[in-house]
Design a protein around this motif. Structure first.
Motif, PDB file in Angstrom:
ATOM      1  N   PRO A  83       0.796  -1.148   0.082  1.00 31.54           N
ATOM      2  CA  PRO A  83      -0.052  -0.060   0.215  1.00 31.54           C
ATOM      3  C   PRO A  83       0.915   1.357   0.120  1.00 31.54           C
ATOM      4  O   PRO A  83       0.446   2.231  -0.749  1.00 31.54           O
ATOM      5  CB  PRO A  83      -0.898  -0.227   1.227  1.00 31.54           C
ATOM      6  CG  PRO A  83      -1.162  -1.666   1.596  1.00 31.54           C
ATOM      7  CD  PRO A  83       0.244  -2.186   0.996  1.00 31.54           C
ATOM      8  N   ASP A  87       0.860   3.900  -3.179  1.00 33.51           N
ATOM      9  CA  ASP A  87       0.411   5.483  -2.720  1.00 33.51           C
ATOM     10  C   ASP A  87       1.316   6.407  -3.410  1.00 33.51           C
ATOM     11  O   ASP A  87       1.096   7.314  -3.860  1.00 33.51           O
ATOM     12  CB  ASP A  87       0.396   5.779  -1.194  1.00 33.51           C
ATOM     13  CG  ASP A  87       0.004   7.078  -1.001  1.00 33.51           C
ATOM     14  OD1 ASP A  87      -0.983   7.627  -1.161  1.00 33.51           O
ATOM     15  OD2 ASP A  87       1.007   7.591  -0.340  1.00 33.51           O
ATOM     16  N   ARG A  88       2.580   5.936  -3.341  1.00 36.60           N
ATOM     17  CA  ARG A  88       3.790   6.903  -3.713  1.00 36.60           C
ATOM     18  C   ARG A  88       3.656   6.942  -5.349  1.00 36.60           C
ATOM     19  O   ARG A  88       3.887   7.744  -6.139  1.00 36.60           O
ATOM     20  CB  ARG A  88       5.106   6.428  -3.109  1.00 36.60           C
ATOM     21  CG  ARG A  88       5.114   6.723  -1.775  1.00 36.60           C
ATOM     22  CD  ARG A  88       6.743   6.528  -1.549  1.00 36.60           C
ATOM     23  NE  ARG A  88       7.121   5.393  -1.454  1.00 36.60           N
ATOM     24  CZ  ARG A  88       7.078   4.199  -0.800  1.00 36.60           C
ATOM     25  NH1 ARG A  88       6.272   4.189   0.454  1.00 36.60           N
ATOM     26  NH2 ARG A  88       7.557   2.900  -1.172  1.00 36.60           N
ATOM     27  N   VAL A 111      -8.966   3.049  -4.703  1.00 35.35           N
ATOM     28  CA  VAL A 111      -7.738   3.288  -5.492  1.00 35.35           C
ATOM     29  C   VAL A 111      -8.424   4.046  -6.775  1.00 35.35           C
ATOM     30  O   VAL A 111      -8.009   4.976  -7.331  1.00 35.35           O
ATOM     31  CB  VAL A 111      -6.939   2.220  -6.024  1.00 35.35           C
ATOM     32  CG1 VAL A 111      -5.795   2.452  -6.807  1.00 35.35           C
ATOM     33  CG2 VAL A 111      -6.167   1.813  -4.646  1.00 35.35           C
ATOM     34  N   ARG A 114      -9.622   7.460  -5.964  1.00 32.73           N
ATOM     35  CA  ARG A 114      -8.678   8.301  -5.661  1.00 32.73           C
ATOM     36  C   ARG A 114      -8.468   8.873  -7.208  1.00 32.73           C
ATOM     37  O   ARG A 114      -8.131  10.220  -7.282  1.00 32.73           O
ATOM     38  CB  ARG A 114      -7.470   7.788  -5.169  1.00 32.73           C
ATOM     39  CG  ARG A 114      -6.226   8.750  -4.908  1.00 32.73           C
ATOM     40  CD  ARG A 114      -5.240   8.024  -4.637  1.00 32.73           C
ATOM     41  NE  ARG A 114      -3.715   8.991  -4.359  1.00 32.73           N
ATOM     42  CZ  ARG A 114      -2.759   8.639  -3.961  1.00 32.73           C
ATOM     43  NH1 ARG A 114      -2.436   7.550  -3.592  1.00 32.73           N
ATOM     44  NH2 ARG A 114      -1.925   9.818  -3.990  1.00 32.73           N
TER      45      ARG A 114
END
Length: 338
Positions: A83, A87-88, A111, A114
């Protein structure tokens, strides 16, 4: 391609391409050089950045942006990525202005949301009708229906044409067909089944710009459909029970009919190759890249059942133009007989 192709579909307007042919986001293989070649030839490119370091993603995205002004996607695998790294990865892409993401394996709704909240488009590859519904419900703008004929990781057990028909009937977004498509005939068949485009992986793996090792490319050009098989023996570095389609080799031959059901925890960890200083284990999902050295024959030689149509290693643009020309010729033949 300066002209508008008669193969153009609404998917082309959505993605900003001229012909409805997508470069699969093959991890390691679909780097910027191949992506730029496909995009500049009129197709839609996907950078394969599965579990890659954000620094590499930034380098690849910037290189691709410098090589083409065409839209493209970055492909990552949410459910198979730690995770924090995921995210990065996504943050890096958004910071660089990436406008489209493509996801695969299990649908992770948060995801998708987002990416959508940041203004990006989302393409989601699925292997079942249930996954297609989940991806669309999460906000996906287009679906890739992957049949069992596909090379690399396979997330379903249904043939491409049947899956496409089923997904198209239920979906309200464009559907792309994937799985063993490497010719104009395959493109026409997919369009006839209701798809608005096709995704090609193996066909572009065997091109000059591909980051695959020349050994892998040569094995693809010499293989036939019956030389490929579906197995989960190449499972290290991926969720358990993840099937792949590969060209049979010294790892799969001793398995006989026992191609599935391998427990990654029971497999030995034996280094057989090196990828730029990273050790490659026997039974891992890594395929040989340009920078790989060692026992390449024993690695996962991903290939789909469309290999019969792949007999050389041309530039990617030439491969794409051949597929388009063959498809247009088939359609013109239909019209002439009507």
């Amino acid at each position: 391609m300066a002209r508008t192709s008669p193969l153009s579909t609404p998917l082309c307007a959505l993605l900003g391409c001229e012909v409805p042919i997508l470069l699969a986001g093959m991890g390691g293989v679909a780097r910027w050089e191949l992506a730029a070649a496909v995009a500049n030839a009129g197709g839609f490119a996907q950078l394969g950045m599965v579990r890659e370091d954000p620094a590499l993603i930034a380098t690849e995205v910037r290189a691709l942006q410098a090589a083409t002004d065409r839209p493209f996607a970055v492909n990552v695998i949410p459910s198979a990525t730690e995770p924090g790294l995921l995210d990065r990865q996504i943050g890096t892409c958004l910071d660089l202005g990436v406008g489209t993401f493509s996801f695969f394996w299990d649908v992770v709704p948060e995801v998708v949301r987002r990416a959508k909240a940041a203004g990006a488009q989302v393409i989601h590859q699925v292997g079942t009708p249930d996954a297609a519904r989940m991806a669309e419900d999460a906000g996906a703008d287009a679906l890739i229906a992957q049949g069992v004929e596909a090379g690399g990781h396979i997330h379903g057990e249904t043939g491409m044409l049947q899956l496409v028909e089923t997904v198209v009937r239920a979906a309200s977004v464009p559907v792309v067909a994937s799985g063993g498509i490497a010719s104009g005939a395959g493109l026409v068949a997919a369009l006839a089944a209701g798809a608005q485009g096709v995704q090609c992986g193996t066909a572009f793996l065997a091109t000059t710009e591909s980051f695959a090792h020349d050994y892998h490319k040569t094995r693809v050009t010499g293989a036939r459909a019956q030389d490929t098989l579906r197995t989960d023996i190449f499972v290290l570095n991926w969720p358990a029970h993840a099937a792949v389609r590969v060209i049979g080799n010294s790892v799969t031959q001793p398995l006989g009919f026992h191609l599935m059901g391998h427990d990654p925890d029971a497999l030995p960890r034996e280094v057989i190759a090196d990828e730029g200083g990273r050790p490659i284990l026997r039974y891992s999902t890594d395929s040989p890249l340009r920078i790989t050295t060692g026992d390449l024959e024993a690695m996962a030689l991903f290939a789909g059942q469309g290999v019969d149509a792949i007999n050389d290693i041309p530039p990617a643009a030439e491969r794409l133009h051949r597929i388009v020309a063959e498809a247009e010729a088939i359609l013109n033949g239909f019209r002439a007989r009507a």
